[in-house]
Design an enzyme around this catalytic site. Sequence first.
Site, PDB file in Angstrom:
ATOM      1  N   ARG B 625       0.841  -1.197   0.000  1.00 56.90           N
ATOM      2  CA  ARG B 625       0.000   0.000   0.000  1.00 56.90           C
ATOM      3  C   ARG B 625       0.876   1.246   0.000  1.00 56.90           C
ATOM      4  NH1 ARG B 625      -5.158   1.142   2.421  1.00 56.90           N
ATOM      5  NH2 ARG B 625      -5.069  -0.683   3.786  1.00 56.90           N
ATOM      6  N   THR B 631       4.491  11.872  -1.492  1.00 56.61           N
ATOM      7  CA  THR B 631       5.768  11.703  -0.784  1.00 56.61           C
ATOM      8  C   THR B 631       6.439  10.387  -1.183  1.00 56.61           C
ATOM      9  OG1 THR B 631       4.626  10.762   1.145  1.00 56.61           O
ATOM     10  CG2 THR B 631       5.063  13.120   1.175  1.00 56.61           C
ATOM     11  N   GLU B 702      14.451   2.964  -0.184  1.00 57.82           N
ATOM     12  CA  GLU B 702      15.682   2.485  -0.817  1.00 57.82           C
ATOM     13  C   GLU B 702      15.406   1.682  -2.079  1.00 57.82           C
ATOM     14  OE1 GLU B 702      16.484   0.736   2.967  1.00 57.82           O
ATOM     15  OE2 GLU B 702      18.384   1.793   3.144  1.00 57.82           O
TER      16      GLU B 702
END
Lengths: 166, 741
Positions: B625, B631, B702
């Site tokens: 999700r 962002t 990452e």
Amino acid sequence: MRIRINGDTHEVDVDVRTSLLDLLREHLGLTGSKKGCDHGQCGACTVLINGRRINSCLTLAVMHDDDEIVTIEGLGSPAALHPLQAAFVRHDGFQCGYCTPGQICSAVGMLDEVAKGWPSLVSEPGTDAVALTDEEIRERMSGNLCRCSAYPNIVDAIRDVAGAGA
Amino acid sequence: MSDAKRTLVMDDPVEHSLLDGAQGVIGRPIDRVDGPLKVSGRATYAAEYALDDLAYGYLVAAPFGRGTVLGLDVEAAKAMPGVIDVVIDYETFLRNAQQGGETEAPEQGVREVAYFREPVAIVVAETYEQARAAGERLAVEGDRKPGLYSVADRLGEADKAPSGGAVEPHFANGDLDAAMAAAPVTVDVTYTTPSQNSAAMEPHASTACWGDDGLTLYGSYQMPASDREQLADAIGLEVDQVRIVSAYVGGGFGSKLGIAPESVAAAVAAKKLGRPVKAVMTRQQVFDATVRRSDTHQRVRLAATADGQLTGIGHDTICSNLPGEDFFEPAGTATHFLYAAPNRTIRHDMVRVNRVLSGSMRAPGEAVGMLALECAIDELAEKLGLDPVELRKRNEPERDPQKDVAFSSRRLVDCLDEGARRFGWAERNATPGALRRGEWLVGHGMAASARSNKLKSSEARVAVTADGRAVVETDMTDIGTGTYTILAQIAGEMLGLPLDRVEVRLGDNCFPPGAGSGGSWGAGSSGSSVYLACEGLRERLADRLGCAVDELTLKDGAAICANRQVALAELAGDGLATTGRIEAGKLDDALRQASYGAHFCEVHVNMVTGESRVRRWTSVFAAGRILNEKTARSQCLGGIVFGLGAALTEELFHDVRTGKIVNRDLAEYHVPVHADVPPIEVVFLPERDAYANPLQSKGIGELGISGAGAAVANAIYNATGVRVRDFPLTLDELLDGLPPV
């Protein structure tokens, strides 16, 4: 010496070694201008002096007697953001926020340079008016590093505001 | 205020997430709630607290790479204007920064110097200018010893890396040598990557202030809960006598996971002088004395059948670190699970070296490991005459090929297909060096992306106040990751509140201990703690309303149940608070959890100068999700551009004669700038992962960097026909192989 910052006049007595940036941050409590490298390599300290953008870490405070300085705090406040500040929020033109005041002050100065027709490396030679392409924005903003790499969003924010103002 | 606690250990999947609520704020691309403060310069970072009687500290560095400090010319420094003291504490000062999540101090003691410009003292003065002048002039006398500065000459000295890291240092399954000998098509190549620096825009900074209760340190740190324990251990305090405040952190990328030398220096100086001391590292000191990503030397072996079925994978990495340090760069992490192959060898060895600490930098392991692996896969595709997308799809495992467990969720093939479609991969020129526009060679490249998903213990307290607002408190940080915003969204969704009625307070040990920002676990872990606190609050609110919790709807500040509607403020009474706590459980090992993606890019290489320019980029990710599309996209952009830097420009140079880092500033260490970054398309595929956490999200911080640089390198090969295996791919490595203009 006397210096005008964001419309306020300050009488200050500083070490001749004090950079304009350290005057702002350490003496006047204006910590919006950031220190990222102290060597003019990152642009986080960019402010406007008499309307032109400058790395405030690379200039001594005592060189600015009677100059008119605008910092990020002078452009707008959380309750009344400058259009570029608002555009940076809207387009997520930052993440950690540390380079952001410098990016925004630099963008203000940069747009004024473009309005005056000052060419850059990537400008079409021989023309008086500069078209503000994304390539122009990227070239002219390359002195402002952003390690979070919000670069594409910063370009979006600047284009948005420049388009609205044009 | 009535308090309660709710804990969840992730032993079972959470199939029905309460985030699919009525308020409709989760997932949406909402502007950062901390945005107005940041863009107006009002967010307060570690070096920006106005404390009375503040003194300025400047770290003094040893001007040699190995040896013993004999003394400092303290009297000369103290005679300089404004200098208050030169504080020396050879036993207590940190030799090097600590790794993330450790609960003890890092190696202490600076009389024996282990790397060039190791901080050995701190000058304190009334002004910054005075401290700097004295600090730079202060002579450090030392008995210099020969140091171990080179890695390239000493690869034969590499030993098995220590256990206890992100992956076991050595792993083997089947017989790779036999698979290589038997395979009709093999690749056996060695890639090298250099030391790198996170180069967060805010330099490391600590402002230390002692009071009756102990030490308060305003620090630029990613993990205040464990940083506090490290700092307490370093200076001999109880944990509750240390308070770290990291409300805003100007980037970290791993470099601020553990405490760094300036923290203890500031604390010791402030204690001795009886006044607050601020120690801000210069940019050069950040390069010299915080943490680097290790250089790596990676041998990748691939064995395949003629139709592209992998029968063997080998990934042997040699990295470097200081004597005594356990951290190694786990470059083979993704190799464990990315592709199926029965015969596998994944090993990590280490050379001891007198260079600044190596540790975590954005995606430790995958960031550089996937440069080697995903380029080697590209090399194999070419040998096989197969489309590299197709080769990857042919080696898609059904189950984790190492542990033989299920994947919690995995949409790598969907990412590859969707990325290829959006990018127009099928229309590319597949012949290296065959596409030219003017003096530019044009190439296209791709790579897969994968990053392990982790859950860390995390706590948050959520209060519903008497006026019907929610206040979230945890010492979790927002280092640009969007934590302030997504925690507000989670609380708003769960409690049915618009975001202007949710306040999030972060980065202060006064609040419950959060997971901290690192390893892409921040959002999932701290978000789950907020979820659990809100889940507890929902039960208590239902109770007060006299209805079953599963019949309760919370929306726009009202509690609704069976035709009754009561304002949250009314139900809250004097206020209700619940602390939520999440812990990893059986699901951590029972399945393979990771986020996936695929990168596609177009790179132009100039035939005259050899310069490479990335012109176009598409990445598709599946990471559970997505909590905030805006962002989340920014996190991925940031990762991709980090990867672009690793591919093209970023390299720390160690002088092998002295141990000195040569390019220790931002003019010489080249991070990407505006002009280096093309438009980037980022797409998220819908996915939920009930095994990961109650939010059903996975890490994304990452994911963007993992594989990104390999896509660039593969595009450069496609453009030029020159395969460079020594990162970064600078123009000097390409020039000789370029065709005549």
